[in-house]
Design an enzyme around this catalytic site. Structure first.
Site, PDB file in Angstrom:
ATOM      1  N   GLU A 209      35.918  38.313  42.104  1.00 43.84           N
ATOM      2  CA  GLU A 209      37.024  38.648  43.019  1.00 43.84           C
ATOM      3  C   GLU A 209      37.136  37.471  43.979  1.00 43.84           C
ATOM      4  O   GLU A 209      36.355  37.355  44.921  1.00 43.84           O
ATOM      5  CB  GLU A 209      36.701  39.942  43.785  1.00 43.84           C
ATOM      6  CG  GLU A 209      36.650  41.194  42.934  1.00 43.84           C
ATOM      7  CD  GLU A 209      38.033  41.711  42.547  1.00 43.84           C
ATOM      8  OE1 GLU A 209      39.023  41.290  43.149  1.00 43.84           O
ATOM      9  OE2 GLU A 209      38.101  42.536  41.625  1.00 43.84           O
ATOM     10  N   CYS A 243      41.616  38.367  52.142  1.00 44.32           N
ATOM     11  CA  CYS A 243      41.867  37.669  50.866  1.00 44.32           C
ATOM     12  C   CYS A 243      43.299  37.862  50.385  1.00 44.32           C
ATOM     13  O   CYS A 243      43.850  36.988  49.731  1.00 44.32           O
ATOM     14  CB  CYS A 243      40.887  38.152  49.803  1.00 44.32           C
ATOM     15  SG  CYS A 243      40.949  39.923  49.559  1.00 44.32           S
TER      16      CYS A 243
END
Ligand code: NAD
Length: 455
Positions: A209, A243
């Protein structure tokens, strides 16, 4: 700590079969739930100490979301864990076919600093509900929250089952030398490559991720007031250290001045002038990040904002006039600065974005269905929103993850369960009938018959 020994003890515990038992899994999820509810104030305080995360964001983005995810797993894990009957084929007839979701075994979860509770516990919930053992390595950059979370986890779980290994990068490095059955890494692209290399040494499957530059596109037919409000909200959260924050905005040139006008209004509403409003914004993690962000701002290009305070590591929401070749377009910004680029032609913009590294998220503001479909189909990105930012993470029904350089693999809800499971296919063949046609010798007659049936 001797991690070889620790992993050995987890493997031994895993093979007792205890972690596979559904009652056990649910008991552990409830234990984790209890731990968070009882200690949520302590967790929120630690988040505030590390980087001034306001209670509203700490509770909303890190505590409430994790509690909801646990409830979702508790409600559905029995169903997800059930073997699924599958069809056979002419080649396998007669047979009974089933897919058994099996826990992967011993898993390693490495998490970053920016949502330290959420990004540690969301994968851990998947690991538990799928029946695995786990070692969690939280980030050393937020020592208060990583210390608090690790101490709580190690207090309620036996280390042969779940263990939090709190400390520096050397702990990650030592853990990556071990042979886990699965690695779940969240963090930067730079460290993602290191993790993937280490996983390759042991042929360990993994999820990455990662980050990247997630664009927000404002089309000429968008509701500009809503676009500005929702883009700046996505940037305000965690002071842009998210993010999936909109990294930069690409605005159609016809609505550029409207976007600037609405942005000015929204920023005034969000930040204002008084102390309390200023204090409700998360601070930049540390001096190094603060200096990096300050250097990104060329004041001759600032359209709105540009203020900062060295002592409190505060940087205001800042809109800067930018271009594709500017330095602020080189790397992920990870802060409250929003470069703005204008575009004229959607097809040309799509071609440019196709050539850039695939971002983790993309946000499109438009009212036209044709534009929505074009952008969704033609640009590669992990996931995103139409006329919204960040919120696609808010439902367990949508898989979350990157593509290309923003990573691979998905999680949240059922997708976390699947990520931490291996789907074992089993074909169960009755001993009778035992049709002879497939056995040698392979005569010409058999071959002709075979061709006739299967062509
Ligand atoms: P990072 O990659 O520096 O660190 C992540 C973890 O890796 C930490 O636990 C750290 O201890 C460990 N680590 C650091 N160096 C290592 C090394 N040499 N070997 C082994 N392990 C090492 O990331 P960060 O600064 O904590 O987080 C910010 C980054 O994470 C941003 O790029 C952001 O986009 C990304 N991120 C991605 C997601 C997502 O869901 N895709 C979520 C949050 C953050």
């Amino acid at each position: 700590m001797n991690y070889t020994w620790l992993l050995k003890s987890q493997k031994k515990f895993f093979y007792t079969g205890v972690t596979c038992d559904l009652t056990f899994r649910k008991r552990q999820l409830k234990k984790l739930r209890g731990l968070i509810t009882e200690n949520h104030e302590q967790l929120c305080d630690a988040l505030e100490q590390d980087f001034g995360k306001p209670k509203f964001e700490a509770y909303g983005a890190e505590i409430a979301t994790v509690l909801k995810e646990i409830d979702f797993h508790l409600k559905n894990v029995d169903k997800w864990a059930k073997p699924v009957t599958a069809n056979g084929s002419l080649l396998t007839f007669p047979s009974r076919n089933k897919i058994y979701p099996q826990p992967r075994g011993t898993t390693l979860i490495i998490s970053p600093w920016n949502y330290p509770v959420y990004l540690s516990l969301m994968p851990l919930i998947g690991a538990i509900s799928a029946g695995n053992c786990a070692i969690l390595k939280p980030s050393e950059l937020v020592p208060n929250i990583s210390g608090t979370l690790s101490a709580l986890i190690n207090r309620v779980f036996g280390q042969e089952y779940i263990m939090a290994a709190n400390g520096g990068v050397e702990i990650s490095k030592a853990l990556l030398k071990e042979k886990f059955d699965y690695i779940f890494f969240t963090g930067s692209n730079r460290v993602g490559k290191i993790v993937m290399r280490a996983a390759a040494e042991n042929l360990t499957p993994l999820t990455l991720e990662l980050g990247g530059k997630s664009p927000a596109i404002v089309h000429e037919d968008a509701d500009i007031e809503i676009a500005a409000r929702r883009i700046w909200w996505g940037k305000y959260l965690n002071a842009g250290q998210t993010c999936v924050a909109p990294d930069y905005v690409v605005v159609h040139e016809d609505v550029r001045s409207d976007f600037i006008r609405e942005s000015r209004k929204v920023i005034r509403e969000f930040i204002g002038e008084d102390e309390e409003m200023l204090n409700s914004m998360t601070r930049i993690l540390n001096r190094e990040h603060f200096n990096r962000l300050k250097e990104l701002v060329d004041h001759s290009y600032v359209v709105i904002g540009g203020e900062s305070d060295h002592d409190t590591r505060y940087i205001s929401l800042t809109l800067v006039k930018s271009a594709w070749e500017s330095t602020e377009m080189d790397d992920e910004i990870f802060g409250p600065i929003l470069p703005m680029i204008t575009f004229k032609d959607m097809d040309k913009l799509i071609s440019r974005l196709q050539e850039m590294p695939s971002p983790l998220a993309l946000y499109l503001f438009t009212s036209r269905n044709k534009v929505k479909q074009k952008v969704i189909r033609k640009i590669p990105f992990g996931g995103g929103c139409i006329n919204e930012t960040v919120s696609h993470l808010g439902t367990p029904h949508l898989p979350f993850g990157g593509t290309g350089s923003s990573g691979f693999g998905t999680y949240h809800g059922k997708y976390s369960f699947q990520t931490f499971s291996h789907l074992k296919s089993i074909l169960d063949k009755p001993v009778w009938p035992d049709l002879p046609y497939r056995y040698p010798p392979y005569s010409n007659k058999k071959f002709s018959l075979f061709k006739k049936i299967f062509s």
